[in-house]
Every structure is written in C-alpha cells, then in structure tokens.
Design an enzyme around this catalytic site. Structure first.
Site, PDB file in Angstrom:
ATOM      1  N   GLY A   1       0.845  -1.194   0.000  1.00 42.63           N
ATOM      2  CA  GLY A   1       0.000   0.000   0.000  1.00 42.63           C
ATOM      3  C   GLY A   1       0.870   1.228   0.000  1.00 42.63           C
TER       4      GLY A   1
ATOM      5  N   CYS B   1       5.111  -6.280   1.681  1.00 37.71           N
ATOM      6  CA  CYS B   1       5.461  -4.855   1.686  1.00 37.71           C
ATOM      7  C   CYS B   1       4.749  -4.118   2.826  1.00 37.71           C
ATOM      8  CB  CYS B   1       5.194  -4.238   0.322  1.00 37.71           C
ATOM      9  SG  CYS B   1       5.956  -2.613   0.170  1.00 37.71           S
ATOM     10  N   TYR B   2       3.807  -3.248   2.513  1.00 36.56           N
ATOM     11  CA  TYR B   2       3.107  -2.555   3.603  1.00 36.56           C
ATOM     12  C   TYR B   2       2.426  -3.550   4.537  1.00 36.56           C
ATOM     13  CZ  TYR B   2       0.162   0.659   6.155  1.00 36.56           C
ATOM     14  OH  TYR B   2      -0.437   1.367   7.176  1.00 36.56           O
TER      15      TYR B   2
ATOM     16  N   HIS C   1       7.915  -7.555  -3.368  1.00 32.98           N
ATOM     17  CA  HIS C   1       6.647  -7.885  -4.041  1.00 32.98           C
ATOM     18  C   HIS C   1       6.786  -9.183  -4.839  1.00 32.98           C
ATOM     19  CE1 HIS C   1       4.340  -4.164  -3.310  1.00 32.98           C
ATOM     20  NE2 HIS C   1       5.537  -3.615  -3.221  1.00 32.98           N
TER      21      HIS C   1
ATOM     22  N   GLU D   1       4.519 -10.775  -6.254  1.00 32.74           N
ATOM     23  CA  GLU D   1       3.532 -10.826  -7.342  1.00 32.74           C
ATOM     24  C   GLU D   1       4.028 -10.157  -8.615  1.00 32.74           C
ATOM     25  OE1 GLU D   1       3.487  -8.891  -4.765  1.00 32.74           O
ATOM     26  OE2 GLU D   1       2.549  -6.949  -5.125  1.00 32.74           O
TER      27      GLU D   1
ATOM     28  N   SER E   1     -24.687 -11.643 -26.373  1.00 33.29           N
ATOM     29  CA  SER E   1     -24.205 -10.571 -27.253  1.00 33.29           C
ATOM     30  C   SER E   1     -23.318 -11.123 -28.363  1.00 33.29           C
ATOM     31  CB  SER E   1     -23.392  -9.566 -26.435  1.00 33.29           C
ATOM     32  OG  SER E   1     -22.159 -10.151 -26.059  1.00 33.29           O
ATOM     33  N   GLY E   2     -22.903 -12.386 -28.219  1.00 40.68           N
ATOM     34  CA  GLY E   2     -21.969 -12.943 -29.197  1.00 40.68           C
ATOM     35  C   GLY E   2     -20.535 -12.792 -28.745  1.00 40.68           C
ATOM     36  N   GLY E   3     -20.323 -12.034 -27.690  1.00 35.08           N
ATOM     37  CA  GLY E   3     -18.982 -11.887 -27.130  1.00 35.08           C
ATOM     38  C   GLY E   3     -18.646 -13.094 -26.267  1.00 35.08           C
ATOM     39  N   VAL E   4     -17.400 -13.144 -25.858  1.00 37.42           N
ATOM     40  CA  VAL E   4     -16.958 -14.318 -25.113  1.00 37.42           C
ATOM     41  C   VAL E   4     -17.679 -14.440 -23.768  1.00 37.42           C
ATOM     42  CG1 VAL E   4     -14.873 -13.041 -24.419  1.00 37.42           C
ATOM     43  CG2 VAL E   4     -14.952 -15.482 -24.076  1.00 37.42           C
ATOM     44  N   ASP E   5     -17.915 -13.332 -23.087  1.00 39.13           N
ATOM     45  CA  ASP E   5     -18.476 -13.433 -21.731  1.00 39.13           C
ATOM     46  C   ASP E   5     -19.886 -14.013 -21.732  1.00 39.13           C
ATOM     47  OD1 ASP E   5     -16.170 -12.084 -21.285  1.00 39.13           O
ATOM     48  OD2 ASP E   5     -17.116 -10.142 -20.941  1.00 39.13           O
ATOM     49  N   SER E   6     -20.774 -13.403 -22.537  1.00 39.39           N
ATOM     50  CA  SER E   6     -22.147 -13.902 -22.499  1.00 39.39           C
ATOM     51  C   SER E   6     -22.237 -15.286 -23.126  1.00 39.39           C
ATOM     52  CB  SER E   6     -23.107 -12.925 -23.175  1.00 39.39           C
ATOM     53  OG  SER E   6     -22.774 -12.749 -24.520  1.00 39.39           O
ATOM     54  N   SER E   7     -21.364 -15.587 -24.096  1.00 34.83           N
ATOM     55  CA  SER E   7     -21.409 -16.910 -24.718  1.00 34.83           C
ATOM     56  C   SER E   7     -20.990 -17.986 -23.716  1.00 34.83           C
ATOM     57  CB  SER E   7     -20.489 -16.974 -25.936  1.00 34.83           C
ATOM     58  OG  SER E   7     -20.880 -16.008 -26.874  1.00 34.83           O
TER      59      SER E   7
ATOM     60  N   LYS F   1     -10.999 -12.138 -17.421  1.00 37.18           N
ATOM     61  CA  LYS F   1     -11.243 -12.530 -18.815  1.00 37.18           C
ATOM     62  C   LYS F   1     -10.493 -13.801 -19.224  1.00 37.18           C
ATOM     63  CE  LYS F   1     -13.151 -10.587 -22.517  1.00 37.18           C
ATOM     64  NZ  LYS F   1     -14.411  -9.851 -22.383  1.00 37.18           N
TER      65      LYS F   1
END
Ligand code: XMP
Length: 515
Positions: A50, A77-78, A164, A166, A218-224, A370
C-alpha cells in the site's frame, strides 16, 4: 484465499497470481473488520502492499485479532510492515528507500524461501523497513535497506516479505507465493477450469431449479461462456435472447448465429430493437446517461422477450424469473460493486441496471477475469472463434460516438470500424492486441483537402490497447504500415471522415473506451 487491499494497485495482481497457482482468491478492503473477513471462511490471507507509511496519521492498521484466528497469513510490503507492527516488531524510517530490482540475502530458507538461492533479485518499493521481527519470528532474509526483509513464525503459520513476489521482476516471486499457499497454508492447487465448471453448474442448478431462464447473448466471449455454462446446467430451460440494439458492428448478428448457435444448439430468439434504442438515445450526449438508458432499455426488451418465450412455449401461467448475464469481476470492481472501489463508469450490466429489475440475475462469471473465462469456455467446448473474440462493450457503438447517437453517425462509425478490424485481422494482430475501439468524434470537425477540394469532416480515433484483464492497459505499438493502411482506407472510403488519429494513452489515466 482473501487478499486484503491496503490501497495499492498490487492487490489485483496478487489475486491473479494466486489464481495462476490454481487457488481461488478474492479481494477485500482493509477497512473490512476481522469478523467480516473470517465470516468468508478463508483458508489463507495475504495482506497487500500500500502507499502509506505505518507511521502516517490515518494509515491503515491491522487488527492483531487477525493473527489469532489460526488462519495462515502472508504480509507483503506494507502488509508485512503492518503485520510486524501489530505483533510487536519494530518498523522505522531508515531514510534508505529501496525501489526497483534489489538483491536480498537469504540467511535461512525456512518454509517460505525453501530451495531459494542464497542471493536473489526481488522487486522492492518502500521507505520504511522492519528493524526487528516480532517475538517468535525467524528472520529469513535481509537486504541493504531492510535488516528484516522476510520472516516467518512457522508454528503460527504467519509469514511476511518486504518485496513484491507478485511482480514478475521478483525472479522467484511466484515460487515464494506458491510455497506460502501450498506449504505454509496447506492449500491444494485445485481451482482449475474443470472445477469452476462443475462448481458453477451445481450453483446454477441450485439457484434456478426447474424454472425457465433467459440469457442476454451478445456474441462476445463473456455472455457466450455464461450461456454455455447455463445450458450445461439446465439445458432447454434456457433461451438466449440476442438484442439487436442497432449499436452493433457490421456482421455482428450474423456471427452469433453462425458461430455460437451452430456449435451449441442453444435456443435463440433475436429481437430487433434498433428503433427503440435510437429513440431513447435521441438528444443524449452525457456518457453516464447513455449507459443508464442502454442498460434500462436492455432490461425492458428482455422483459418483453421473456413474456414471449413463455407464450411461445404455451405456458401461459409461468414466467421467466432468471436472467443470465456474462458479468466479469473487473465489471463489478469498476462499477463500484467491489467493496471499497470507486465508480469509474457504469458498465451497462452492473451499475446501469434499473432499480425495478424484474429478474433475478444468474451471473456465473462474476468472480472471473477474462483469461479465466476463456479457459472455462474452452473447457466447455465453446468454439475458438468466440473464445478468442476481442471484447466489445454491451452498449456497443453507442459509447464510441462522442456526442449524440444517430442512425447516420452509426453508419459512419460502422464503416470505419469494419476497415480497422479487417486490416488488423489481415496483419495477424488480433491476438496481440486486447481490442481496438474506433471512436467517432461526431461533434468535432476539421478541415481537410481531397481531390483538390476542401473537406470539413470528422475525425475518428484508433484506440488499440494491450491488456491482461482490462483493469490496466497500455496503448499498442501497432506497426506504422498497418496504421497507414487503416488511415488511407478509412479516409478514402468513408466520405464523412477526413482524419484518423491515434490514442497513445495508457489506462490509467485513460479508460479503454472513451465513454
Ligand atoms: P474501460 O473503458 O472501462 O473498459 O476501460 C474496460 C473493458 O470493458 C469493456 N466495457 C464494457 N463491457 N459493458 C461491457 O460489456 C460495458 O458497459 C462496458 N464498458 C466498457 C471495454 O470494451 C473494455 O474491454
């Protein structure tokens, strides 16, 4: 696994790295109480870095009760300094800042650094440092500016490091994180796409029972992928509704039928609502208002479609109670739904929903990033053409026309966008970039010259970006010849456009979409 966010951009990154280690992780703000954190029954906790100094007035502190709960904790770290302080160690401002690549000397591998070389390069970013470890802790590593750079109390399963892990620049960072997760906390790497599917299928069945469900496709990856999950869970109880809101790109509606429906055999209902959306958007220029209107109209169209689905099935007394949405974790966080997060913009499917929503939402991807959604999609057998599609926002071209949305302006933008997409695909760049919005500055005009004549047209902006999860992004360094081809073709084939400009802003400070 819980990541406690002390206000750094690193909390997201930590959560991702933990998931890369096949352990499920969620972020909570440092303002959450210990009892709220423990109510989530975490198997382990990581305290993030932080921007504060533990000595600053109002700096976030860590309630020592967190360390009494028997849950393994790693401070970074913090978080490391805050942990040291809470447990009676000594943290001081030494005046020696360590920033960037730093060498640490490992003096005792302990559990956290087992197998590590005695010297290693790690990524540091701090002013204060831990001078003395709390009682019962073993010091594992030191550096020039940090007499105590890592420590652990194996018995109480409490660990900490100043650097860190990560960040990719910490050469053995992921190893250290995994050692904490697997050895320190005893977690199994079993959060895999296959398990996500099994878990979500069970959760969907439990939520919807034998009721009918509709999905906003919608045809996008998420809704599909969301639809494919629900179809796997409840089969024919699902009807997908594709709303053509008139804000789509060229060829979009056809692609849904060709790729998704053909591959999955899902029930599909197509609704042409272009006029309705255009009427609702008439005269509106404010981005948030546009988003709210589009979100509201979406839901109203679904309500109508739901009634029709029931009628068509001849079940006059039943109603559709459930609406599936492909909402992702970044949508939730950015719409202010992640605890403690600011509302940057109302993603149409989160902050843009009307208050009198008639449906209960089914959002099986709500906790995923995603790339994780793509892995789940592949696991479910969703065609690659959909899994690897670039993101396209639900409000569509409506938020890529800066100014009022009209049918004429949509035509102009659609033509320019089609050129950009064709050229990027032809250059083989689709997988290298995250997406490339084309934005029409509809209220801006500039003078040009074409065929010896003066033009007074509009500019379009190309916004190619590279990103891992859309939370942050950088502008893509597209080859000049590709940019030149896009620019030439757009200005030659779309008469209303006489200028093509390139957006070279990262996110932050710019968001990916202009509105
Ligand atoms: P921003 O503009 O917030 O975009 O940096 C991050 C990613 O989200 C997409 N986006 C949306 N997707 N509904 C969506 O389904 C929305 O309202 C929405 N707004 C932005 C954007 O295209 C980018 O990939």
């Amino acid at each position: 696994m819980l990541v406690v966010d002390y206000g750094a951009q690193y909390a997201q990154l930590i959560a991702r790295r933990v998931r890369e280690a096949n352990v499920y992780s969620e972020i909570v703000p440092h303002t959450a109480s210990v009892s709220d954190m423990l109510a989530k029954d975490p198997a382990a906790i990581i305290l993030s870095g932080g921007p504060s100094s533990v000595y600053e007035e109002g700096a976030p502190s860590t309630d020592p009760a967190l360390f009494e709960a028997g849950v393994p904790v790693l401070g970074i770290c913090y978080g490391f300094q805050s942990m040291a302080r809470a447990l009676g160690g000594r943290v001081a401002q030494t005046g020696t800042r360590e920033y960037g690549g730093t060498t640490v000397r490992v003096q005792s591998a302990g559990g956290l650094l087992g197998g590590s070389p005695s010297q290693q390069t790690v990524w540091m970013s701090h002013g204060d440092s831990v001078q003395a470890a709390p009682e019962g802790f073993e010091v594992l590593a030191t550096s020039e500016g940090s007499p105590v750079a890592a420590f652990e109390d194996r018995e109480r399963r409490l660990f900490g490091m100043q650097w860190h892990p990560e960040v990719k620049h910490s050469v053995l960072g992921q190893e250290a994180l995994e050692r904490f997760l697997y050895d320190g906390a005893g977690l199994a790497p079993d959060w895999t796409p296959g398990n996500v599917v099994a878990e979500q299928v069970a959760a969907i069945r439990a939520q919807v029972g034998t009721d009918r469900v509709i999905c906003a496709l919608s045809g996008g990856v998420d809704s599909s992928v969301a639809a494919a999950l629900v179809q796997k869970a409840v089969g024919d109880q699902l009807t997908c509704v594709f709303v053509d809101h008139g804000l789509l790109r060229a060829g979009e509606a056809e692609q849904v039928e060709k790729d998704f429906v053909a591959a999955t055999g899902v029930n599909l209902k197509v609704v042409d609502a272009a006029d309705r959306f255009l009427r609702a958007l008439a005269g509106v220029t404010d981005p948030e208002t546009k988003r709210k209107i589009i979100g509201r109209e979406f839901i109203r169209v679904f309500e109508q479609a739901a009634r029709e689905v029931v009628e068509e099935a001849g079940e006059s007394s039943a109603e559709v109670r459930y609406l599936v949405q492909g909402t992702l974790y970044p949508d939730v966080v950015e719409s202010g739904g992640g605890e403690g997060a600011a509302n940057i913009k109302s993603h149409h499917n989160v902050g843009g929903l009307p208050e009198d929503l008639q449906f209960e939402l089914v959002e099986p991807l709500r906790t995923l990033f995603k790339d994780e959604v793509r892995a789940v999609g592949l696991e479910l057998g969703v065609p690659e053409a959909i899994v690897w599609r670039q993101p396209f926002p639900g409000p569509g071209l409506g938020i890529r026309i800066i100014g009022e949305v009209t049918a004429e302006r949509l035509e102009i933008l659609r033509a320019a966008d089609a050129v950009a997409r064709e050229e990027l695909t032809a250059a083989g760049l689709d997988r290298d970039i995250w997406q490339c919005p084309v934005v029409l500055l509809a209220d801006v005009r500039s003078v040009g010259v074409q065929g010896d004549g003066r033009t007074y047209g509009h500019p379009v902006v190309l916004r190619p970006v590279s990103s891992e999860d859309a939370m942050t992004a950088d502008w893509s360094r597209l080859p000049y010849d590709v940019l030149a081809r896009i620019s030439n073709r757009i200005t030659n084939t779309v008469p209303e456009i006489n200028r093509v400009v390139l957006d070279v802003t990262s996110k932050p400070p710019g968001t990916i979409e202009w509105e």
